[in-house]
Design a protein around this motif. Structure first.
Motif, PDB file in Angstrom:
ATOM      1  N   ARG A 160       0.824  -1.209   0.000  1.00  0.00           N
ATOM      2  CA  ARG A 160       0.000   0.000   0.000  1.00  0.00           C
ATOM      3  C   ARG A 160       0.860   1.261   0.000  1.00  0.00           C
ATOM      4  O   ARG A 160       0.690   2.156   0.832  1.00  0.00           O
ATOM      5  CB  ARG A 160      -0.956  -0.014   1.203  1.00  0.00           C
ATOM      6  CG  ARG A 160      -1.808  -1.257   1.339  1.00  0.00           C
ATOM      7  CD  ARG A 160      -2.667  -1.545   0.139  1.00  0.00           C
ATOM      8  NE  ARG A 160      -3.751  -0.592  -0.047  1.00  0.00           N
ATOM      9  CZ  ARG A 160      -4.579  -0.607  -1.071  1.00  0.00           C
ATOM     10  NH1 ARG A 160      -4.431  -1.506  -2.020  1.00  0.00           N
ATOM     11  NH2 ARG A 160      -5.529   0.287  -1.173  1.00  0.00           N
ATOM     12  N   LEU A 161       1.801   1.350  -0.920  1.00  0.00           N
ATOM     13  CA  LEU A 161       2.583   2.577  -1.085  1.00  0.00           C
ATOM     14  C   LEU A 161       1.801   3.504  -2.005  1.00  0.00           C
ATOM     15  O   LEU A 161       1.242   3.049  -3.012  1.00  0.00           O
ATOM     16  CB  LEU A 161       3.935   2.261  -1.742  1.00  0.00           C
ATOM     17  CG  LEU A 161       5.037   1.688  -0.851  1.00  0.00           C
ATOM     18  CD1 LEU A 161       6.247   1.321  -1.698  1.00  0.00           C
ATOM     19  CD2 LEU A 161       5.426   2.682   0.218  1.00  0.00           C
ATOM     20  N   ASP A 162       1.778   4.813  -1.674  1.00  0.00           N
ATOM     21  CA  ASP A 162       0.967   5.761  -2.454  1.00  0.00           C
ATOM     22  C   ASP A 162       1.269   5.705  -3.953  1.00  0.00           C
ATOM     23  O   ASP A 162       0.360   5.680  -4.777  1.00  0.00           O
ATOM     24  CB  ASP A 162       1.195   7.180  -1.933  1.00  0.00           C
ATOM     25  CG  ASP A 162       0.371   7.420  -0.673  1.00  0.00           C
ATOM     26  OD1 ASP A 162      -0.486   6.548  -0.378  1.00  0.00           O
ATOM     27  OD2 ASP A 162       0.594   8.423   0.014  1.00  0.00           O
ATOM     28  N   ILE A 163       2.553   5.675  -4.286  1.00  0.00           N
ATOM     29  CA  ILE A 163       2.953   5.703  -5.705  1.00  0.00           C
ATOM     30  C   ILE A 163       2.429   4.455  -6.452  1.00  0.00           C
ATOM     31  O   ILE A 163       1.929   4.561  -7.585  1.00  0.00           O
ATOM     32  CB  ILE A 163       4.493   5.857  -5.846  1.00  0.00           C
ATOM     33  CG1 ILE A 163       4.855   6.073  -7.316  1.00  0.00           C
ATOM     34  CG2 ILE A 163       5.254   4.677  -5.252  1.00  0.00           C
ATOM     35  CD1 ILE A 163       6.283   6.522  -7.534  1.00  0.00           C
ATOM     36  N   LEU A 164       2.512   3.308  -5.777  1.00  0.00           N
ATOM     37  CA  LEU A 164       2.038   2.064  -6.416  1.00  0.00           C
ATOM     38  C   LEU A 164       0.512   2.038  -6.512  1.00  0.00           C
ATOM     39  O   LEU A 164      -0.056   1.645  -7.542  1.00  0.00           O
ATOM     40  CB  LEU A 164       2.508   0.855  -5.605  1.00  0.00           C
ATOM     41  CG  LEU A 164       3.881   0.306  -5.946  1.00  0.00           C
ATOM     42  CD1 LEU A 164       4.234  -0.842  -5.034  1.00  0.00           C
ATOM     43  CD2 LEU A 164       3.937  -0.150  -7.395  1.00  0.00           C
ATOM     44  N   VAL A 165      -0.151   2.474  -5.438  1.00  0.00           N
ATOM     45  CA  VAL A 165      -1.625   2.471  -5.432  1.00  0.00           C
ATOM     46  C   VAL A 165      -2.146   3.418  -6.512  1.00  0.00           C
ATOM     47  O   VAL A 165      -3.080   3.078  -7.255  1.00  0.00           O
ATOM     48  CB  VAL A 165      -2.153   2.861  -4.029  1.00  0.00           C
ATOM     49  CG1 VAL A 165      -3.663   3.035  -4.039  1.00  0.00           C
ATOM     50  CG2 VAL A 165      -1.761   1.806  -3.000  1.00  0.00           C
ATOM     51  N   ASN A 166      -1.520   4.616  -6.621  1.00  0.00           N
ATOM     52  CA  ASN A 166      -1.961   5.579  -7.636  1.00  0.00           C
ATOM     53  C   ASN A 166      -1.746   5.035  -9.047  1.00  0.00           C
ATOM     54  O   ASN A 166      -2.616   5.142  -9.911  1.00  0.00           O
ATOM     55  CB  ASN A 166      -1.210   6.908  -7.484  1.00  0.00           C
ATOM     56  CG  ASN A 166      -1.676   7.654  -6.256  1.00  0.00           C
ATOM     57  OD1 ASN A 166      -2.779   7.409  -5.757  1.00  0.00           O
ATOM     58  ND2 ASN A 166      -0.841   8.546  -5.739  1.00  0.00           N
ATOM     59  N   ALA A 167      -0.567   4.437  -9.273  1.00  0.00           N
ATOM     60  CA  ALA A 167      -0.263   3.871 -10.598  1.00  0.00           C
ATOM     61  C   ALA A 167      -1.240   2.745 -10.926  1.00  0.00           C
ATOM     62  O   ALA A 167      -1.761   2.662 -12.047  1.00  0.00           O
ATOM     63  CB  ALA A 167       1.166   3.347 -10.620  1.00  0.00           C
ATOM     64  N   SER A 168      -1.518   1.906  -9.923  1.00  0.00           N
ATOM     65  CA  SER A 168      -2.442   0.788 -10.111  1.00  0.00           C
ATOM     66  C   SER A 168      -3.843   1.294 -10.448  1.00  0.00           C
ATOM     67  O   SER A 168      -4.480   0.820 -11.398  1.00  0.00           O
ATOM     68  CB  SER A 168      -2.454  -0.044  -8.823  1.00  0.00           C
ATOM     69  OG  SER A 168      -3.478  -0.964  -8.850  1.00  0.00           O
ATOM     70  N   ASN A 169      -4.318   2.310  -9.689  1.00  0.00           N
ATOM     71  CA  ASN A 169      -5.650   2.864  -9.952  1.00  0.00           C
ATOM     72  C   ASN A 169      -5.734   3.506 -11.333  1.00  0.00           C
ATOM     73  O   ASN A 169      -6.742   3.369 -12.028  1.00  0.00           O
ATOM     74  CB  ASN A 169      -6.022   3.900  -8.874  1.00  0.00           C
ATOM     75  CG  ASN A 169      -6.330   3.224  -7.553  1.00  0.00           C
ATOM     76  OD1 ASN A 169      -6.601   2.025  -7.512  1.00  0.00           O
ATOM     77  ND2 ASN A 169      -6.249   3.972  -6.472  1.00  0.00           N
ATOM     78  N   THR A 170      -4.654   4.183 -11.728  1.00  0.00           N
ATOM     79  CA  THR A 170      -4.637   4.830 -13.051  1.00  0.00           C
ATOM     80  C   THR A 170      -4.753   3.769 -14.155  1.00  0.00           C
ATOM     81  O   THR A 170      -5.535   3.929 -15.099  1.00  0.00           O
ATOM     82  CB  THR A 170      -3.323   5.635 -13.246  1.00  0.00           C
ATOM     83  OG1 THR A 170      -3.194   6.521 -12.145  1.00  0.00           O
ATOM     84  CG2 THR A 170      -3.316   6.408 -14.545  1.00  0.00           C
TER      85      THR A 170
END
Lengths: 212, 251
Positions: A26-36
Protein backbone atom coordinates in the motif's frame (compact mmCIF):
# COMPACT_ATOMS: atom_id res chain seq x y z
CA UNK A 1 8.68 -13.69 -31.11
CA UNK A 2 8.25 -10.63 -33.33
CA UNK A 3 9.22 -7.19 -31.98
CA UNK A 4 5.55 -6.13 -31.80
CA UNK A 5 4.70 -9.23 -29.78
CA UNK A 6 7.69 -8.70 -27.50
CA UNK A 7 6.69 -5.10 -26.85
CA UNK A 8 3.02 -5.92 -26.16
CA UNK A 9 4.06 -8.76 -23.83
CA UNK A 10 6.47 -6.48 -21.92
CA UNK A 11 3.81 -3.76 -21.52
CA UNK A 12 1.13 -6.28 -20.43
CA UNK A 13 3.44 -8.00 -17.91
CA UNK A 14 4.63 -4.65 -16.50
CA UNK A 15 1.06 -3.34 -16.13
CA UNK A 16 -0.03 -6.61 -14.49
CA UNK A 17 2.86 -6.49 -12.02
CA UNK A 18 2.14 -2.84 -11.11
CA UNK A 19 -1.56 -3.59 -10.46
CA UNK A 20 -0.69 -6.69 -8.43
CA UNK A 21 1.96 -4.82 -6.42
CA UNK A 22 -0.49 -1.95 -5.79
CA UNK A 23 -2.91 -4.47 -4.32
CA UNK A 24 -0.46 -5.92 -1.81
CA UNK A 25 1.97 -3.06 -1.09
CA UNK A 26 0.00 0.00 0.00
CA UNK A 27 2.58 2.58 -1.09
CA UNK A 28 0.97 5.76 -2.45
CA UNK A 29 2.95 5.70 -5.71
CA UNK A 30 2.04 2.06 -6.42
CA UNK A 31 -1.63 2.47 -5.43
CA UNK A 32 -1.96 5.58 -7.64
CA UNK A 33 -0.26 3.87 -10.60
CA UNK A 34 -2.44 0.79 -10.11
CA UNK A 35 -5.65 2.86 -9.95
CA UNK A 36 -4.64 4.83 -13.05
CA UNK A 37 -4.03 1.63 -15.03
CA UNK A 38 -7.39 0.17 -13.92
CA UNK A 39 -9.15 3.43 -14.94
CA UNK A 40 -7.48 3.26 -18.37
CA UNK A 41 -8.61 -0.35 -18.72
CA UNK A 42 -12.21 0.64 -17.89
CA UNK A 43 -12.08 3.48 -20.45
CA UNK A 44 -10.74 1.12 -23.12
CA UNK A 45 -13.45 -1.41 -22.28
CA UNK A 46 -16.10 1.30 -22.75
CA UNK A 47 -14.61 2.16 -26.17
CA UNK A 48 -14.52 -1.55 -27.01
CA UNK A 49 -18.32 -1.63 -26.66
CA UNK A 50 -18.60 0.83 -29.57
CA UNK A 51 -16.25 -1.32 -31.67
CA UNK A 52 -18.21 -4.43 -30.68
CA UNK A 53 -21.47 -2.84 -31.85
CA UNK A 54 -19.83 -1.91 -35.18
CA UNK A 55 -18.70 -5.55 -35.44
CA UNK A 56 -22.28 -6.71 -34.82
CA UNK A 57 -23.48 -4.34 -37.55
CA UNK A 58 -20.85 -5.61 -40.03
CA UNK A 59 -21.76 -9.27 -39.32
CA UNK A 60 -25.47 -8.65 -39.97
CA UNK A 61 -24.92 -6.42 -43.04
CA UNK A 62 -22.77 -9.28 -44.39
CA UNK A 63 -25.60 -11.74 -43.74
CA UNK A 64 -28.00 -9.55 -45.72
CA UNK A 65 -25.66 -8.90 -48.66
CA UNK A 66 -24.70 -12.60 -48.91
CA UNK A 67 -28.41 -13.48 -48.71
CA UNK A 68 -27.74 -15.93 -45.91
CA UNK A 69 -30.45 -17.75 -43.98
CA UNK A 70 -32.08 -15.45 -41.40
CA UNK A 71 -31.25 -12.29 -43.35
CA UNK A 72 -34.72 -10.89 -42.63
CA UNK A 73 -34.00 -10.98 -38.89
CA UNK A 74 -30.74 -9.17 -39.57
CA UNK A 75 -32.70 -6.35 -41.26
CA UNK A 76 -34.93 -6.05 -38.16
CA UNK A 77 -31.84 -6.11 -35.90
CA UNK A 78 -30.07 -3.36 -37.85
CA UNK A 79 -33.20 -1.20 -38.00
CA UNK A 80 -33.83 -1.61 -34.24
CA UNK A 81 -30.16 -1.00 -33.43
CA UNK A 82 -29.93 2.21 -35.48
CA UNK A 83 -33.30 3.50 -34.21
CA UNK A 84 -32.35 2.87 -30.55
CA UNK A 85 -28.91 4.40 -31.11
CA UNK A 86 -30.46 7.54 -32.67
CA UNK A 87 -33.04 7.89 -29.88
CA UNK A 88 -30.29 7.37 -27.29
CA UNK A 89 -28.21 10.15 -28.84
CA UNK A 90 -31.21 12.48 -28.99
CA UNK A 91 -32.59 11.72 -25.50
CA UNK A 92 -30.29 14.02 -23.43
CA UNK A 93 -30.85 17.00 -25.78
CA UNK A 94 -34.45 16.45 -26.90
CA UNK A 95 -36.67 15.56 -23.87
CA UNK A 96 -39.57 13.97 -25.89
CA UNK A 97 -37.10 11.28 -27.08
CA UNK A 98 -36.42 10.13 -23.53
CA UNK A 99 -39.72 8.21 -22.98
CA UNK A 100 -39.21 6.51 -26.37
CA UNK A 101 -35.80 5.31 -25.20
CA UNK A 102 -37.32 3.91 -21.99
CA UNK A 103 -40.15 2.37 -24.03
CA UNK A 104 -37.65 0.49 -26.23
CA UNK A 105 -36.35 -1.26 -23.11
CA UNK A 106 -39.60 -1.74 -21.22
CA UNK A 107 -41.72 -2.87 -24.17
CA UNK A 108 -39.19 -4.79 -26.23
CA UNK A 109 -36.02 -5.80 -24.38
CA UNK A 110 -37.54 -6.80 -21.03
CA UNK A 111 -40.47 -8.89 -22.39
CA UNK A 112 -38.18 -10.67 -24.86
CA UNK A 113 -35.68 -11.55 -22.11
CA UNK A 114 -38.51 -12.64 -19.79
CA UNK A 115 -39.85 -14.91 -22.58
CA UNK A 116 -36.43 -16.46 -23.03
CA UNK A 117 -36.26 -17.07 -19.27
CA UNK A 118 -39.63 -18.84 -19.45
CA UNK A 119 -38.38 -20.86 -22.42
CA UNK A 120 -35.37 -21.83 -20.34
CA UNK A 121 -37.63 -23.46 -17.72
CA UNK A 122 -39.13 -25.69 -20.42
CA UNK A 123 -35.70 -26.37 -21.94
CA UNK A 124 -34.26 -27.46 -18.59
CA UNK A 125 -37.22 -29.70 -17.77
CA UNK A 126 -36.94 -31.40 -21.16
CA UNK A 127 -33.16 -31.72 -20.82
CA UNK A 128 -33.51 -33.30 -17.35
CA UNK A 129 -35.96 -35.87 -18.74
CA UNK A 130 -33.54 -36.69 -21.57
CA UNK A 131 -30.46 -36.79 -19.34
CA UNK A 132 -30.63 -40.50 -18.32
CA UNK A 133 -31.03 -41.49 -21.99
CA UNK A 134 -28.10 -39.34 -23.08
CA UNK A 135 -25.68 -39.95 -20.22
CA UNK A 136 -26.69 -42.73 -17.84
CA UNK A 137 -24.32 -42.69 -14.88
CA UNK A 138 -24.45 -42.70 -11.10
CA UNK A 139 -23.97 -38.91 -11.05
CA UNK A 140 -26.82 -38.35 -13.51
CA UNK A 141 -29.14 -40.40 -11.30
CA UNK A 142 -28.02 -38.48 -8.18
CA UNK A 143 -28.51 -35.21 -10.08
CA UNK A 144 -32.10 -36.07 -11.06
CA UNK A 145 -33.09 -37.47 -7.65
CA UNK A 146 -31.64 -34.42 -5.88
CA UNK A 147 -33.45 -32.08 -8.26
CA UNK A 148 -36.75 -33.88 -7.69
CA UNK A 149 -36.33 -33.91 -3.89
CA UNK A 150 -35.51 -30.19 -3.78
CA UNK A 151 -38.49 -29.41 -6.03
CA UNK A 152 -40.77 -31.54 -3.89
CA UNK A 153 -39.47 -29.91 -0.72
CA UNK A 154 -39.75 -26.37 -2.07
CA UNK A 155 -43.13 -26.41 -3.83
CA UNK A 156 -46.06 -27.30 -1.52
CA UNK A 157 -48.39 -30.04 -2.80
CA UNK A 158 -51.97 -28.99 -3.73
CA UNK A 159 -54.38 -29.38 -0.78
CA UNK A 160 -51.65 -31.04 1.32
CA UNK A 161 -49.14 -28.28 1.79
CA UNK A 162 -45.56 -29.15 2.72
CA UNK A 163 -44.36 -32.72 2.21
CA UNK A 164 -43.48 -34.24 5.57
CA UNK A 165 -39.82 -35.22 6.01
CA UNK A 166 -38.88 -33.81 2.60
CA UNK A 167 -39.77 -30.13 3.23
CA UNK A 168 -38.54 -29.89 6.80
CA UNK A 169 -35.53 -32.25 6.86
CA UNK A 170 -34.34 -33.54 3.49
CA UNK A 171 -34.48 -30.32 1.47
CA UNK A 172 -32.69 -28.15 4.09
CA UNK A 173 -30.04 -30.87 4.53
CA UNK A 174 -29.45 -31.11 0.79
CA UNK A 175 -29.43 -27.34 0.24
CA UNK A 176 -27.59 -26.16 3.36
CA UNK A 177 -25.18 -29.03 4.02
CA UNK A 178 -24.50 -31.15 0.93
CA UNK A 179 -24.97 -28.51 -1.79
CA UNK A 180 -23.36 -25.69 0.21
CA UNK A 181 -20.24 -27.71 1.05
CA UNK A 182 -19.94 -28.97 -2.53
CA UNK A 183 -20.39 -25.44 -3.86
CA UNK A 184 -17.68 -24.12 -1.55
CA UNK A 185 -15.32 -26.84 -2.76
CA UNK A 186 -16.01 -25.95 -6.38
CA UNK A 187 -15.56 -22.23 -5.67
CA UNK A 188 -12.18 -22.85 -3.98
CA UNK A 189 -11.13 -24.84 -7.06
CA UNK A 190 -12.32 -22.03 -9.37
CA UNK A 191 -10.41 -19.43 -7.29
CA UNK A 192 -7.19 -21.50 -7.52
CA UNK A 193 -7.71 -21.91 -11.27
CA UNK A 194 -8.25 -18.15 -11.64
CA UNK A 195 -5.01 -17.51 -9.71
CA UNK A 196 -3.09 -19.91 -11.97
CA UNK A 197 -4.56 -18.30 -15.11
CA UNK A 198 -3.64 -14.82 -13.88
CA UNK A 199 -0.08 -15.93 -13.18
CA UNK A 200 0.22 -17.48 -16.66
CA UNK A 201 -0.74 -14.10 -18.16
CA UNK A 202 1.72 -12.32 -15.84
CA UNK A 203 4.51 -14.67 -16.94
CA UNK A 204 3.59 -14.04 -20.57
CA UNK A 205 2.80 -17.74 -21.13
CA UNK A 206 -0.77 -16.84 -22.13
CA UNK A 207 -0.92 -13.84 -24.41
CA UNK A 208 -4.54 -12.98 -25.24
CA UNK A 209 -3.30 -9.63 -26.63
CA UNK A 210 -1.33 -11.44 -29.37
CA UNK A 211 2.31 -12.29 -30.03
CA UNK A 212 2.92 -16.01 -29.89
CA UNK B 1 -9.13 -5.09 12.71
CA UNK B 2 -6.35 -3.39 10.70
CA UNK B 3 -3.91 -6.00 12.02
CA UNK B 4 -6.12 -8.77 10.62
CA UNK B 5 -6.25 -7.03 7.23
CA UNK B 6 -2.45 -6.79 7.12
CA UNK B 7 -2.09 -10.47 8.06
CA UNK B 8 -4.63 -11.53 5.42
CA UNK B 9 -2.85 -9.34 2.84
CA UNK B 10 0.49 -10.94 3.71
CA UNK B 11 -1.02 -14.45 3.50
CA UNK B 12 -2.52 -13.64 0.09
CA UNK B 13 0.80 -12.22 -1.09
CA UNK B 14 2.55 -15.36 0.21
CA UNK B 15 0.13 -17.62 -1.71
CA UNK B 16 0.61 -15.63 -4.95
CA UNK B 17 4.40 -15.54 -4.51
CA UNK B 18 4.56 -19.27 -3.69
CA UNK B 19 2.36 -20.13 -6.68
CA UNK B 20 4.46 -17.99 -9.02
CA UNK B 21 7.70 -19.56 -7.77
CA UNK B 22 6.33 -23.09 -8.02
CA UNK B 23 4.94 -22.48 -11.50
CA UNK B 24 8.22 -21.11 -12.78
CA UNK B 25 10.29 -23.90 -11.20
CA UNK B 26 7.97 -26.68 -12.40
CA UNK B 27 7.77 -25.33 -15.95
CA UNK B 28 11.59 -25.33 -16.17
CA UNK B 29 11.97 -28.75 -14.50
CA UNK B 30 9.25 -30.41 -16.52
CA UNK B 31 9.86 -28.77 -19.89
CA UNK B 32 11.41 -32.02 -21.18
CA UNK B 33 9.26 -34.45 -19.20
CA UNK B 34 5.67 -33.25 -19.30
CA UNK B 35 3.50 -34.75 -16.51
CA UNK B 36 0.71 -37.17 -17.34
CA UNK B 37 -2.79 -36.16 -16.28
CA UNK B 38 -5.78 -38.28 -15.40
CA UNK B 39 -8.00 -38.94 -18.36
CA UNK B 40 -10.99 -36.62 -18.75
CA UNK B 41 -13.56 -38.02 -21.21
CA UNK B 42 -14.65 -34.48 -22.15
CA UNK B 43 -11.21 -33.66 -23.61
CA UNK B 44 -10.98 -37.04 -25.38
CA UNK B 45 -14.28 -36.32 -27.09
CA UNK B 46 -13.22 -32.75 -27.87
CA UNK B 47 -10.08 -34.08 -29.62
CA UNK B 48 -12.24 -36.41 -31.72
CA UNK B 49 -14.66 -33.57 -32.53
CA UNK B 50 -11.79 -31.31 -33.63
CA UNK B 51 -10.50 -34.11 -35.87
CA UNK B 52 -13.96 -34.42 -37.41
CA UNK B 53 -14.10 -30.64 -38.04
CA UNK B 54 -10.86 -30.85 -40.03
CA UNK B 55 -11.90 -34.00 -41.91
CA UNK B 56 -15.41 -33.07 -43.00
CA UNK B 57 -14.81 -29.36 -43.64
CA UNK B 58 -17.31 -28.22 -41.04
CA UNK B 59 -16.77 -25.47 -38.46
CA UNK B 60 -15.92 -25.22 -34.80
CA UNK B 61 -17.87 -22.72 -32.69
CA UNK B 62 -16.27 -21.41 -29.49
CA UNK B 63 -18.44 -19.32 -27.21
CA UNK B 64 -16.45 -17.30 -24.68
CA UNK B 65 -19.22 -16.08 -22.38
CA UNK B 66 -19.69 -12.68 -20.82
CA UNK B 67 -16.70 -12.35 -18.50
CA UNK B 68 -15.41 -8.79 -18.61
CA UNK B 69 -11.63 -8.55 -18.40
CA UNK B 70 -11.71 -5.94 -15.63
CA UNK B 71 -14.08 -8.04 -13.51
CA UNK B 72 -13.39 -11.10 -11.29
CA UNK B 73 -14.80 -13.24 -14.13
CA UNK B 74 -11.90 -12.16 -16.36
CA UNK B 75 -9.88 -15.28 -15.47
CA UNK B 76 -12.48 -17.60 -17.01
CA UNK B 77 -12.55 -15.37 -20.10
CA UNK B 78 -8.75 -15.64 -20.37
CA UNK B 79 -8.98 -19.43 -20.02
CA UNK B 80 -11.55 -19.41 -22.85
CA UNK B 81 -9.26 -17.30 -25.06
CA UNK B 82 -6.38 -19.66 -24.34
CA UNK B 83 -8.36 -22.70 -25.50
CA UNK B 84 -9.69 -20.72 -28.51
CA UNK B 85 -6.10 -20.07 -29.58
CA UNK B 86 -5.19 -23.75 -29.27
CA UNK B 87 -8.33 -24.93 -31.09
CA UNK B 88 -7.81 -22.34 -33.85
CA UNK B 89 -4.29 -23.72 -34.36
CA UNK B 90 -5.56 -27.32 -34.41
CA UNK B 91 -8.31 -26.58 -36.96
CA UNK B 92 -6.13 -24.38 -39.17
CA UNK B 93 -5.71 -27.31 -41.58
CA UNK B 94 -9.49 -27.35 -42.12
CA UNK B 95 -11.49 -25.57 -44.81
CA UNK B 96 -13.24 -23.13 -42.52
CA UNK B 97 -11.85 -21.14 -39.58
CA UNK B 98 -13.59 -21.38 -36.19
CA UNK B 99 -16.25 -18.88 -35.14
CA UNK B 100 -15.95 -17.20 -31.72
CA UNK B 101 -18.97 -15.57 -30.09
CA UNK B 102 -18.80 -13.37 -26.98
CA UNK B 103 -21.09 -11.35 -24.75
CA UNK B 104 -18.43 -8.80 -23.85
CA UNK B 105 -17.05 -6.29 -26.35
CA UNK B 106 -13.42 -6.39 -25.19
CA UNK B 107 -13.54 -10.19 -25.25
CA UNK B 108 -14.91 -10.11 -28.81
CA UNK B 109 -11.99 -7.89 -29.90
CA UNK B 110 -9.49 -10.24 -28.26
CA UNK B 111 -11.14 -13.25 -29.92
CA UNK B 112 -10.73 -11.50 -33.30
CA UNK B 113 -7.04 -10.87 -32.55
CA UNK B 114 -6.61 -14.51 -31.48
CA UNK B 115 -8.26 -15.89 -34.63
CA UNK B 116 -6.36 -13.47 -36.86
CA UNK B 117 -3.04 -14.51 -35.36
CA UNK B 118 -3.89 -18.20 -35.73
CA UNK B 119 -4.84 -17.59 -39.38
CA UNK B 120 -1.60 -15.69 -40.06
CA UNK B 121 0.51 -18.40 -38.41
CA UNK B 122 -1.09 -21.08 -40.56
CA UNK B 123 -0.54 -19.04 -43.72
CA UNK B 124 -4.21 -18.27 -44.38
CA UNK B 125 -4.41 -14.88 -46.05
CA UNK B 126 -8.20 -14.52 -46.23
CA UNK B 127 -8.95 -13.92 -42.54
CA UNK B 128 -12.60 -13.03 -41.98
CA UNK B 129 -12.94 -10.40 -39.19
CA UNK B 130 -16.56 -11.45 -38.64
CA UNK B 131 -15.34 -14.81 -37.29
CA UNK B 132 -14.96 -13.15 -33.87
CA UNK B 133 -18.35 -11.73 -32.97
CA UNK B 134 -20.09 -9.79 -30.25
CA UNK B 135 -23.58 -11.30 -30.21
CA UNK B 136 -25.24 -9.33 -27.41
CA UNK B 137 -24.52 -7.37 -24.27
CA UNK B 138 -27.19 -8.82 -21.95
CA UNK B 139 -27.21 -12.52 -20.93
CA UNK B 140 -30.17 -13.59 -23.04
CA UNK B 141 -29.41 -11.40 -26.06
CA UNK B 142 -25.91 -12.92 -26.06
CA UNK B 143 -27.34 -16.45 -25.93
CA UNK B 144 -29.91 -15.65 -28.63
CA UNK B 145 -27.16 -14.23 -30.85
CA UNK B 146 -24.89 -17.25 -30.33
CA UNK B 147 -27.57 -19.68 -31.54
CA UNK B 148 -27.81 -18.84 -35.32
CA UNK B 149 -24.15 -19.70 -36.09
CA UNK B 150 -24.71 -23.22 -34.67
CA UNK B 151 -27.76 -23.76 -36.88
CA UNK B 152 -26.80 -21.94 -40.05
CA UNK B 153 -23.03 -22.09 -40.47
CA UNK B 154 -22.24 -25.79 -40.77
CA UNK B 155 -20.97 -26.07 -37.18
CA UNK B 156 -20.20 -29.62 -35.99
CA UNK B 157 -18.72 -28.83 -32.55
CA UNK B 158 -19.59 -26.14 -30.01
CA UNK B 159 -17.32 -25.30 -27.09
CA UNK B 160 -18.61 -23.01 -24.34
CA UNK B 161 -15.77 -21.84 -22.14
CA UNK B 162 -15.84 -18.74 -19.96
CA UNK B 163 -18.30 -16.97 -17.71
CA UNK B 164 -21.89 -17.99 -18.43
CA UNK B 165 -25.12 -17.86 -16.48
CA UNK B 166 -28.11 -20.17 -16.84
CA UNK B 167 -28.70 -18.74 -20.35
CA UNK B 168 -25.99 -21.18 -21.53
CA UNK B 169 -28.67 -23.90 -21.54
CA UNK B 170 -30.31 -22.23 -24.57
CA UNK B 171 -27.05 -22.53 -26.54
CA UNK B 172 -26.31 -26.14 -25.52
CA UNK B 173 -29.92 -27.15 -26.20
CA UNK B 174 -29.68 -25.86 -29.78
CA UNK B 175 -26.32 -27.64 -30.16
CA UNK B 176 -28.02 -30.90 -29.13
CA UNK B 177 -30.93 -30.37 -31.50
CA UNK B 178 -28.49 -29.68 -34.36
CA UNK B 179 -26.64 -32.93 -33.56
CA UNK B 180 -23.39 -31.09 -32.90
CA UNK B 181 -20.93 -32.02 -30.18
CA UNK B 182 -21.09 -29.67 -27.18
CA UNK B 183 -18.57 -29.19 -24.40
CA UNK B 184 -19.54 -26.62 -21.78
CA UNK B 185 -17.80 -25.05 -18.83
CA UNK B 186 -18.32 -21.98 -16.64
CA UNK B 187 -17.01 -20.51 -13.41
CA UNK B 188 -20.61 -19.91 -12.34
CA UNK B 189 -22.21 -22.60 -10.16
CA UNK B 190 -25.76 -22.27 -11.51
CA UNK B 191 -24.43 -22.42 -15.06
CA UNK B 192 -22.45 -25.59 -14.28
CA UNK B 193 -25.65 -27.24 -13.06
CA UNK B 194 -27.67 -26.39 -16.18
CA UNK B 195 -24.74 -27.31 -18.41
CA UNK B 196 -24.56 -30.73 -16.73
CA UNK B 197 -28.18 -31.30 -17.69
CA UNK B 198 -28.02 -29.94 -21.23
CA UNK B 199 -24.48 -30.30 -22.68
CA UNK B 200 -22.97 -33.52 -23.98
CA UNK B 201 -19.79 -32.99 -21.95
CA UNK B 202 -19.31 -30.69 -18.98
CA UNK B 203 -16.23 -29.47 -17.15
CA UNK B 204 -16.90 -28.88 -13.46
CA UNK B 205 -15.12 -26.32 -11.28
CA UNK B 206 -11.42 -25.83 -11.92
CA UNK B 207 -11.46 -28.23 -14.90
CA UNK B 208 -12.26 -25.10 -16.91
CA UNK B 209 -8.79 -23.77 -16.13
CA UNK B 210 -7.17 -27.14 -16.93
CA UNK B 211 -8.30 -27.03 -20.55
CA UNK B 212 -5.05 -25.46 -21.77
CA UNK B 213 -2.93 -28.20 -20.16
CA UNK B 214 -5.13 -30.95 -21.67
CA UNK B 215 -4.92 -29.28 -25.09
CA UNK B 216 -1.09 -29.38 -24.95
CA UNK B 217 -0.68 -25.60 -24.82
CA UNK B 218 2.81 -25.78 -23.33
CA UNK B 219 4.83 -26.47 -20.16
CA UNK B 220 3.41 -23.44 -18.31
CA UNK B 221 -0.13 -24.82 -18.62
CA UNK B 222 1.00 -28.21 -17.34
CA UNK B 223 2.92 -26.68 -14.42
CA UNK B 224 0.01 -24.37 -13.53
CA UNK B 225 -2.19 -27.47 -13.22
CA UNK B 226 0.33 -29.07 -10.84
CA UNK B 227 0.42 -25.81 -8.83
CA UNK B 228 -3.39 -25.87 -8.62
CA UNK B 229 -3.19 -29.40 -7.20
CA UNK B 230 -0.53 -28.40 -4.64
CA UNK B 231 -2.58 -25.37 -3.56
CA UNK B 232 -5.71 -27.51 -3.28
CA UNK B 233 -3.93 -29.92 -0.91
CA UNK B 234 -2.64 -26.93 1.03
CA UNK B 235 -6.19 -25.55 1.32
CA UNK B 236 -7.45 -28.97 2.49
CA UNK B 237 -4.68 -29.15 5.11
CA UNK B 238 -5.44 -25.62 6.36
CA UNK B 239 -9.18 -26.36 6.61
CA UNK B 240 -8.66 -29.67 8.40
CA UNK B 241 -6.08 -28.09 10.72
CA UNK B 242 -8.46 -25.22 11.46
CA UNK B 243 -11.30 -27.63 12.18
CA UNK B 244 -9.10 -29.71 14.52
CA UNK B 245 -7.82 -26.62 16.35
CA UNK B 246 -11.41 -25.36 16.70
CA UNK B 247 -12.53 -28.75 18.03
CA UNK B 248 -9.65 -28.71 20.52
CA UNK B 249 -10.73 -25.24 21.69
CA UNK B 250 -7.45 -23.59 20.64
CA UNK B 251 -8.96 -21.33 17.95
Amino acid sequence: MKLKGLFSTAVAVLCGLVVLAGYFVRLDILVNASNTLITWAILLTAFAILLGIINLLIVHVGKITRKQKGGFYSIILIFAMLATFAIGLLAPHFPPASPAFDFAFRAVQLPVEASLMALLAVTLTYASIRLPRRRLSVFSVIFIITGLLVLLGTAPLPFLGDTPLVSDTLRPTIAQVLAASGARGILIGVALGALATGLRVLFGADRPYGGK
Amino acid sequence: MIGNEIILGLVAFGVVFLSAGLMLALSILRAKNPPSFRSLPAFDRLRRAVGRVVEDGSRLHVSLGRGGLVTPQGASALAGLSILRRLADLTSAGDKPPIATSGDAALALLSQATLQEAAENSGQLDYDPSAGRLTGLTPFSYAAGAIPPIRDENVSATVLMGNFGIEAALITDVANRSNTFSLASSDNLAAQAVMYATAQETLIGEELFAAGAYADSGPFHASSLTVQDILRWLAIAVMLGGALLKAAGIL
